[in-house]
Design a protein around this motif. Sequence first.
Motif, mmCIF file in Angstrom:
data_model
loop_
_atom_site.group_PDB
_atom_site.id
_atom_site.type_symbol
_atom_site.label_atom_id
_atom_site.label_comp_id
_atom_site.label_asym_id
_atom_site.label_seq_id
_atom_site.Cartn_x
_atom_site.Cartn_y
_atom_site.Cartn_z
ATOM 1 N N ASP A 51 -19.043 -31.467 -5.467
ATOM 2 C CA ASP A 51 -17.736 -30.885 -5.828
ATOM 3 C C ASP A 51 -16.777 -32.008 -6.219
ATOM 4 N N LEU A 52 -16.921 -32.482 -7.453
ATOM 5 C CA LEU A 52 -16.127 -33.616 -7.929
ATOM 6 C C LEU A 52 -14.637 -33.312 -7.923
ATOM 7 N N LYS A 53 -14.282 -32.104 -8.307
ATOM 8 C CA LYS A 53 -12.853 -31.763 -8.414
ATOM 9 C C LYS A 53 -12.155 -31.855 -7.058
ATOM 10 N N LYS A 54 -12.783 -31.292 -6.025
ATOM 11 C CA LYS A 54 -12.192 -31.381 -4.686
ATOM 12 C C LYS A 54 -12.099 -32.843 -4.237
ATOM 13 N N PHE A 55 -13.145 -33.604 -4.503
ATOM 14 C CA PHE A 55 -13.189 -35.007 -4.103
ATOM 15 C C PHE A 55 -12.040 -35.786 -4.747
ATOM 16 N N GLU A 56 -11.863 -35.615 -6.046
ATOM 17 C CA GLU A 56 -10.799 -36.350 -6.739
ATOM 18 C C GLU A 56 -9.420 -35.875 -6.307
ATOM 19 N N GLY A 72 -17.305 -27.811 5.429
ATOM 20 C CA GLY A 72 -18.033 -26.759 4.715
ATOM 21 C C GLY A 72 -17.735 -26.696 3.233
ATOM 22 N N CYS A 73 -17.424 -27.823 2.634
ATOM 23 C CA CYS A 73 -17.125 -27.874 1.195
ATOM 24 C C CYS A 73 -18.255 -27.255 0.379
ATOM 25 N N ALA A 74 -19.508 -27.450 0.813
ATOM 26 C CA ALA A 74 -20.673 -26.946 0.076
ATOM 27 C C ALA A 74 -20.678 -25.430 -0.016
ATOM 28 N N TYR A 75 -19.983 -24.782 0.905
ATOM 29 C CA TYR A 75 -19.984 -23.317 0.957
ATOM 30 C C TYR A 75 -18.610 -22.747 0.610
ATOM 31 N N GLY A 76 -17.833 -23.495 -0.161
ATOM 32 C CA GLY A 76 -16.517 -23.031 -0.568
ATOM 33 C C GLY A 76 -15.424 -23.337 0.436
ATOM 34 N N GLY A 77 -15.738 -24.156 1.449
ATOM 35 C CA GLY A 77 -14.763 -24.489 2.491
ATOM 36 C C GLY A 77 -13.944 -25.718 2.163
ATOM 37 N N ARG A 78 -13.523 -26.410 3.196
ATOM 38 C CA ARG A 78 -12.637 -27.555 3.051
ATOM 39 C C ARG A 78 -13.398 -28.853 2.830
ATOM 40 N N LEU A 79 -12.741 -29.768 2.133
ATOM 41 C CA LEU A 79 -13.178 -31.157 2.104
ATOM 42 C C LEU A 79 -12.120 -31.943 2.855
ATOM 43 N N ASN A 80 -12.544 -32.543 3.965
ATOM 44 C CA ASN A 80 -11.610 -33.228 4.870
ATOM 45 C C ASN A 80 -11.599 -34.729 4.659
#
Length: 233
Positions: A13-18, A212-220
Amino acid sequence: MKRLLAISDIHGDLKKFERLLKLVQYNSENDQLLLLGDYVDRGLESKQVIDKVIELKKDGAIALIGNHEKMMMDAFQGDPMSLKRWYYNGGIKTLQNYGYDIAKDDAKFWYTTEEMPDLIEMNEEIKEHIQFLHELPYYYETDTHIFVHAGVHPTTLLHETDQHTLVWIREEFHQGYAGPKTVIFGHTPTKYLHNSPEVYFGKNNIIGIDGGCAYGGRLNCLEVESLKIIYVE
């Protein structure tokens, strides 16, 4: 003193990461970034995430390996079962991201069938990335903390611990760790640790940050010293 920032389980999930790096105002001159693995699989931009990790590592970030990178590396070692295991753990999306055409692109199918996939060859892009992944360490240790993808074995010295354990362990670590150093880990989404997407602060000196970023959750992102949490949904 640099801020210590820990992020885990980006899963393509590049967009969340950036967005998260921008939100925490990451600056390599002021911050030490620690990436705890699982850059690939399930999301749509695993290749681009690894490109980003390579760029960040060149700029001073510490990047560790996760179980999904280990599966990705093992998938090209000539064992159909290793490729199959990667297929049903999200590897098909990763391969498609690298330009592969997978005839049966149903992860659930590969989990339930006795059929074995045909082995595949590395293309140049994936070959370069796998060479990079082979260079990544399995843990990073300071005087006060251990950073690792999945956890540590409760009764084995860290430097003697099997690599498989460091990227796959779950309950034995969650329930049995009693060491003096705080262990910061990903791998197990926090909703399975305390039924919440919030960062998990365990009573036994462990901190789980996989939202749970992989399942549509948060990236902390955890600011290690202050224990401040910054996240993107």
